[in-house]
Design a protein around this motif. Structure first.
Motif, PDB file in Angstrom:
ATOM      1  N   UNK A  88       0.816  -1.220   0.000  1.00  0.00           N
ATOM      2  CA  UNK A  88       0.000   0.000   0.000  1.00  0.00           C
ATOM      3  C   UNK A  88       0.849   1.271   0.000  1.00  0.00           C
ATOM      4  N   UNK A  89       2.087   1.189   0.460  1.00  0.00           N
ATOM      5  CA  UNK A  89       2.940   2.381   0.524  1.00  0.00           C
ATOM      6  C   UNK A  89       4.328   2.052   0.010  1.00  0.00           C
ATOM      7  N   UNK A  90       5.099   3.098  -0.298  1.00  0.00           N
ATOM      8  CA  UNK A  90       6.456   2.903  -0.795  1.00  0.00           C
ATOM      9  C   UNK A  90       7.404   2.426   0.294  1.00  0.00           C
ATOM     10  N   UNK A  91       7.054   2.646   1.553  1.00  0.00           N
ATOM     11  CA  UNK A  91       7.918   2.233   2.655  1.00  0.00           C
ATOM     12  C   UNK A  91       7.807   0.733   2.927  1.00  0.00           C
ATOM     13  N   UNK A  92       6.701   0.148   2.518  1.00  0.00           N
ATOM     14  CA  UNK A  92       6.457  -1.266   2.770  1.00  0.00           C
ATOM     15  C   UNK A  92       7.339  -2.119   1.856  1.00  0.00           C
ATOM     16  N   UNK A  93       7.864  -3.191   2.414  1.00  0.00           N
ATOM     17  CA  UNK A  93       8.734  -4.090   1.655  1.00  0.00           C
ATOM     18  C   UNK A  93       7.931  -4.827   0.593  1.00  0.00           C
ATOM     19  N   UNK A  94       8.531  -4.963  -0.591  1.00  0.00           N
ATOM     20  CA  UNK A  94       7.902  -5.700  -1.683  1.00  0.00           C
ATOM     21  C   UNK A  94       8.636  -7.024  -1.854  1.00  0.00           C
ATOM     22  N   UNK A  95       7.886  -8.076  -2.150  1.00  0.00           N
ATOM     23  CA  UNK A  95       8.473  -9.391  -2.376  1.00  0.00           C
ATOM     24  C   UNK A  95       7.990  -9.935  -3.715  1.00  0.00           C
ATOM     25  N   UNK A  96       8.923 -10.440  -4.495  1.00  0.00           N
ATOM     26  CA  UNK A  96       8.583 -11.082  -5.763  1.00  0.00           C
ATOM     27  C   UNK A  96       8.995 -12.549  -5.684  1.00  0.00           C
ATOM     28  N   UNK A  97       8.276 -13.386  -6.391  1.00  0.00           N
ATOM     29  CA  UNK A  97       8.530 -14.816  -6.406  1.00  0.00           C
ATOM     30  C   UNK A  97       9.010 -15.217  -7.791  1.00  0.00           C
ATOM     31  N   UNK A  98       9.832 -16.258  -7.846  1.00  0.00           N
ATOM     32  CA  UNK A  98      10.308 -16.782  -9.117  1.00  0.00           C
ATOM     33  C   UNK A  98       9.212 -17.667  -9.700  1.00  0.00           C
ATOM     34  N   UNK A  99       8.653 -17.228 -10.806  1.00  0.00           N
ATOM     35  CA  UNK A  99       7.573 -17.972 -11.461  1.00  0.00           C
ATOM     36  C   UNK A  99       8.136 -18.996 -12.437  1.00  0.00           C
ATOM     37  N   UNK A 100       9.206 -18.613 -13.128  1.00  0.00           N
ATOM     38  CA  UNK A 100       9.788 -19.481 -14.141  1.00  0.00           C
ATOM     39  C   UNK A 100      11.262 -19.150 -14.312  1.00  0.00           C
ATOM     40  N   UNK A 101      12.018 -20.126 -14.776  1.00  0.00           N
ATOM     41  CA  UNK A 101      13.439 -19.909 -15.076  1.00  0.00           C
ATOM     42  C   UNK A 101      13.703 -20.305 -16.521  1.00  0.00           C
ATOM     43  N   UNK A 102      14.799 -19.788 -17.072  1.00  0.00           N
ATOM     44  CA  UNK A 102      15.169 -20.165 -18.439  1.00  0.00           C
ATOM     45  C   UNK A 102      16.671 -19.989 -18.632  1.00  0.00           C
ATOM     46  N   UNK A 103      17.231 -20.819 -19.493  1.00  0.00           N
ATOM     47  CA  UNK A 103      18.650 -20.739 -19.845  1.00  0.00           C
ATOM     48  C   UNK A 103      18.837 -20.207 -21.257  1.00  0.00           C
ATOM     49  N   UNK A 104      17.723 -20.076 -21.982  1.00  0.00           N
ATOM     50  CA  UNK A 104      17.763 -19.506 -23.325  1.00  0.00           C
ATOM     51  C   UNK A 104      16.383 -18.939 -23.645  1.00  0.00           C
ATOM     52  N   UNK A 105      16.326 -18.124 -24.682  1.00  0.00           N
ATOM     53  CA  UNK A 105      15.052 -17.586 -25.153  1.00  0.00           C
ATOM     54  C   UNK A 105      15.149 -17.362 -26.651  1.00  0.00           C
TER      55      UNK A 105
END
Length: 141
Positions: A88-105
């Motif tokens: 809700x605010x910029x002071x609050x910590x944000x967490x992201x999760x790894x959805x997918x990985x790749x070694x090429x594209x």
């Protein structure tokens, strides 16, 4: 870029999610989509890729795309990150999760072959440049 007198937002990557991440094929398309959220991409984007003489070829919305398989530099891994809860605010910590990985594209260009001059390709040489400029200097040189 963060100024000294302005608060910064800390974004934490949940590395525990790395072991559960999928290994999906990745495509870098030459377009911008004005949407930020969940999409059933695999339901609508199932490319019929043909191997041409010089590159992969596919038609996307009637336009010819030419593609090249690009490997992530050795020692690195590509991550697709997802944020389930935006604070809700910029002071609050944000967490992201790894959805997918790749070694090429697959890097796609509109009607031209991907080349070393493309921004995506140039960004992948940065690990080599970084290693070179941070390597200890031999006094014999």
């Amino acid at each position: 870029m963060m100024c000294e007198n302005q608060p910064g937002t800390l974004i934490q990557v949940d590395l525990g999610s790395l072991t559960q991440a999928a290994h999906d094929p990745m495509h870098l398309l030459p377009c911008e989509i004005q949407y930020n959220g969940h999409a059933s991409v695999d339901k609508y984007f199932t490319p019929a890729i043909h191997q041409g003489i010089l590159a992969k070829e596919v038609s996307f919305r009637g336009r010819c795309l030419k593609g090249k398989e690009v490997k992530i530099p050795a020692g690195y891994i590509g991550l697709v990150l997802e944020e389930n809860h935006r604070p809700c605010s910029e002071e609050e910590r944000r967490t992201v999760w790894v959805k997918s990985t790749f070694l090429s594209f697959t890097h796609w260009n509109l009607e031209t072959l991907p080349s070393a001059d493309d921004c995506a390709m140039m960004s992948l040489i940065w690990p080599n440049i970084s290693e070179a400029i941070h390597r200890p200097v031999d006094n014999k040189d």
